[in-house]
Write a protein that holds these residues in place. Structure first.
Motif, short mmCIF file in Angstrom:
data_model
loop_
_atom_site.label_atom_id
_atom_site.label_comp_id
_atom_site.label_asym_id
_atom_site.label_seq_id
_atom_site.Cartn_x
_atom_site.Cartn_y
_atom_site.Cartn_z
N LEU A 180 0.81 -1.21 0.00
CA LEU A 180 0.00 0.00 0.00
C LEU A 180 0.85 1.26 0.00
O LEU A 180 0.52 2.24 -0.68
CB LEU A 180 -0.92 0.01 1.22
CG LEU A 180 -2.06 -1.00 1.20
CD1 LEU A 180 -2.69 -1.10 2.58
CD2 LEU A 180 -3.11 -0.62 0.17
N TYR A 190 -1.06 10.58 -2.45
CA TYR A 190 -1.23 10.01 -3.78
C TYR A 190 -1.43 11.11 -4.83
O TYR A 190 -0.80 11.10 -5.89
CB TYR A 190 -2.43 9.07 -3.80
CG TYR A 190 -2.33 7.91 -2.86
CD1 TYR A 190 -1.59 6.76 -3.18
CD2 TYR A 190 -2.97 7.93 -1.62
CE1 TYR A 190 -1.48 5.69 -2.30
CE2 TYR A 190 -2.88 6.86 -0.74
CZ TYR A 190 -2.13 5.75 -1.08
OH TYR A 190 -2.05 4.69 -0.21
N HIS A 196 -0.31 2.91 -7.22
CA HIS A 196 -1.60 3.35 -6.69
C HIS A 196 -1.85 4.83 -7.01
O HIS A 196 -2.97 5.21 -7.37
CB HIS A 196 -1.67 3.13 -5.18
CG HIS A 196 -1.68 1.69 -4.79
ND1 HIS A 196 -2.58 0.78 -5.31
CD2 HIS A 196 -0.91 0.99 -3.92
CE1 HIS A 196 -2.36 -0.41 -4.78
NE2 HIS A 196 -1.35 -0.31 -3.94
N SER A 197 -0.83 5.64 -6.89
CA SER A 197 -0.98 7.06 -7.17
C SER A 197 -1.36 7.28 -8.63
O SER A 197 -2.35 7.95 -8.93
CB SER A 197 0.32 7.79 -6.85
OG SER A 197 0.27 9.13 -7.28
N TRP A 228 -5.01 5.34 -9.75
CA TRP A 228 -6.27 5.89 -9.26
C TRP A 228 -6.46 7.36 -9.64
O TRP A 228 -7.54 7.75 -10.07
CB TRP A 228 -6.35 5.73 -7.73
CG TRP A 228 -6.36 4.31 -7.29
CD1 TRP A 228 -5.33 3.59 -6.75
CD2 TRP A 228 -7.46 3.38 -7.39
NE1 TRP A 228 -5.70 2.30 -6.50
CE2 TRP A 228 -7.01 2.14 -6.88
CE3 TRP A 228 -8.78 3.49 -7.85
CZ2 TRP A 228 -7.82 1.01 -6.80
CZ3 TRP A 228 -9.59 2.37 -7.79
CH2 TRP A 228 -9.12 1.15 -7.28
N VAL A 279 -8.38 7.04 -2.08
CA VAL A 279 -7.42 6.22 -2.82
C VAL A 279 -6.91 5.08 -1.95
O VAL A 279 -6.84 3.92 -2.39
CB VAL A 279 -6.25 7.08 -3.34
CG1 VAL A 279 -5.18 6.19 -3.99
CG2 VAL A 279 -6.75 8.12 -4.33
N ALA A 324 -7.34 1.10 -2.75
CA ALA A 324 -6.18 0.23 -2.91
C ALA A 324 -6.20 -0.90 -1.88
O ALA A 324 -5.90 -2.06 -2.21
CB ALA A 324 -4.90 1.05 -2.77
#
Length: 419
Positions: free
Chosen positions: A130, A152, A268-269, A272, A281, A285
């Motif tokens: 994460l 993010y 993830h950044s 999303w 976010v 995730a």
């Protein structure tokens, strides 16, 4: 100008004086190095002059957040020469894993899994997948139980806005990320990045065109060489001999390459936020990872992201093994194909002058490995490389061997402790 004055006045010519110049992007480092060729001095040459600091590796994170794992690594050894905190001891473990008929490493991994396996797995899935190696999100998650959206969104906005420094269009970059980089690891050719873009703005009728190959390459170079958020794994094949002074592999430019995110947080950044999600976010995730642990449906999009994230996390670490060996980055990594099938998701190699041989570490990532697929890949690894295949799983441990193949299966949480 200040640095030039120091050089001109002879201030930094005294022994023991090192000037460290930092910048935001490796492309800027590359330009500076080219312009300052032969002007670095002995200290600069000895330190290889140019460094890129990636996000923290998994082992660096758990050493700082888990006292149990830290003290275990401090008080145990594989060969008995150094503790598991020592770089040489860790490299010896990676080399032993790929060494045919090495049974000592099998017993060592079994003991390690029994001692700290569950703890390591909890940290991998509960934290690292994460937050990746970014300290601020790591400590937010530890202290507050979640990561704020600003982390993010801020990273994404900085990456996109700074592309203008390299004369790139932030809108085109955003579109390319949204359309072509939707998975943590994916297979491409350069033509895949020739997306449709607007050719004129400000008129009622907006014309469009495809990015030209050299333009698409510039955007990829920014993401791979400039910001280092991606690794590019070329398709490779063995050369005729593994002798000193010869590369054991050569690239096959006509074959597709793999794009691998260098860190879970970065994925993830970009994933999303490029899709328009600027709130929740972390929760989104986390849901992908937690809901995929026990529900394994190969067509489910969460499961697809989850398995790709495992592969990207492992392969991005493998690409940095030579950094541990030499103290500087090399391009000695790639992916291996036989016909159209892939038998190693990532391979790294380096020459060890002390023992006079090339070390080759072939890795296949499979969250839930299937015996027949492992055997097929292990046979190809044996025939092509004369090495044991390392199969990295979620939580499975095992050893499979036959007359012309051998594979060791171990959880990613253990494998990553030694990179």
């Amino acid at each position: 100008m200040a640095l030039k004055n120091l050089v001109d006045e002879g201030v930094i010519r005294y022994p023991g004086v090192l000037v460290l110049v930092t910048g935001s992007y490796s492309l800027e480092f590359y330009t500076a190095k080219r312009e300052l060729e032969n002007r670095m001095g002995t200290l600069g040459d000895d330190s290889q002059g140019q460094r890129f600091l990636y996000p923290l590796r998994f082992v660096e994170v758990v050493e700082n957040v888990s006292d149990d794992i830290y003290y275990y690594l401090m008080n145990n050894s594989f060969r008995g020469r150094h503790t598991l905190m020592h770089r040489g001891e860790r490299l010896a473990i990676l080399e032993a894993l790929s060494e045919l008929r090495n049974t000592a490493i099998i017993k060592f991994i079994e003991r390690l899994w029994g001692d700290i396996g569950k703890n390591a797995l909890d940290h991998l899935e509960g934290m690292y997948m994460l937050t990746g190696g970014f300290p601020k999100p790591i400590y937010e998650l530890r202290d507050q139980g979640k990561v704020s959206d600003d982390n993010y969104v801020g990273f994404f906005n900085l990456l996109v806005s700074d592309s203008g420094k390299f004369e790139l269009d932030p809108e085109i970059l955003t579109d390319l990320i949204k359309k072509k980089l939707q998975l943590p690891i994916s297979e491409h050719t350069l033509s895949d990045f020739q997306i449709e873009v607007e050719s004129a703005k400000g008129s009622k009728a907006v014309a469009s065109r495809k990015l030209k190959p050299h333009e698409a390459k510039r955007y990829l170079d920014y993401l791979i060489e400039g910001s280092r958020i991606l690794f590019k794994f070329k398709t490779i094949r063995p050369t005729s001999g593994f002798k000193r002074g010869f590369q054991p592999f050569e690239s096959e430019p006509q074959k597709p390459f793999k794009i691998v995110y260098s860190d879970p947080f970065i994925f993830h950044s970009l994933f999303w936020v490029s899709q328009g999600h600027t709130r929740g976010v972390f929760d989104a995730a986390k849901d992908v990872i937690s809901s995929s642990r026990n529900v394994r449906r190969e067509t489910d999009w969460k499961w697809i992201i989850y398995t790709h994230l495992y592969e990207a996390t492992v392969c991005s670490h493998v690409a940095r093994i030579t950094l541990l060996k030499y103290g500087e980055e090399t391009s000695n990594y790639g992916r291996a194909l036989h016909n159209k099938g892939e038998y190693a998701d990532c391979i790294v190699w380096y020459y060890d002058s002390f023992v006079g041989r090339h070390h080759i570490i072939p890795v296949e990532v499979s969250v839930t490995p299937k015996t027949d697929e492992v055997i097929n890949a292990a046979k190809l690894t044996y025939n092509n490389l004369n090495r044991r295949l390392i199969v990295v799983s979620r939580d499975e441990l095992g050893h499979i061997s036959g007359p012309n193949y051998e594979a060791v299966i171990l959880p990613a949480a253990l494998f990553l402790l030694f990179i």
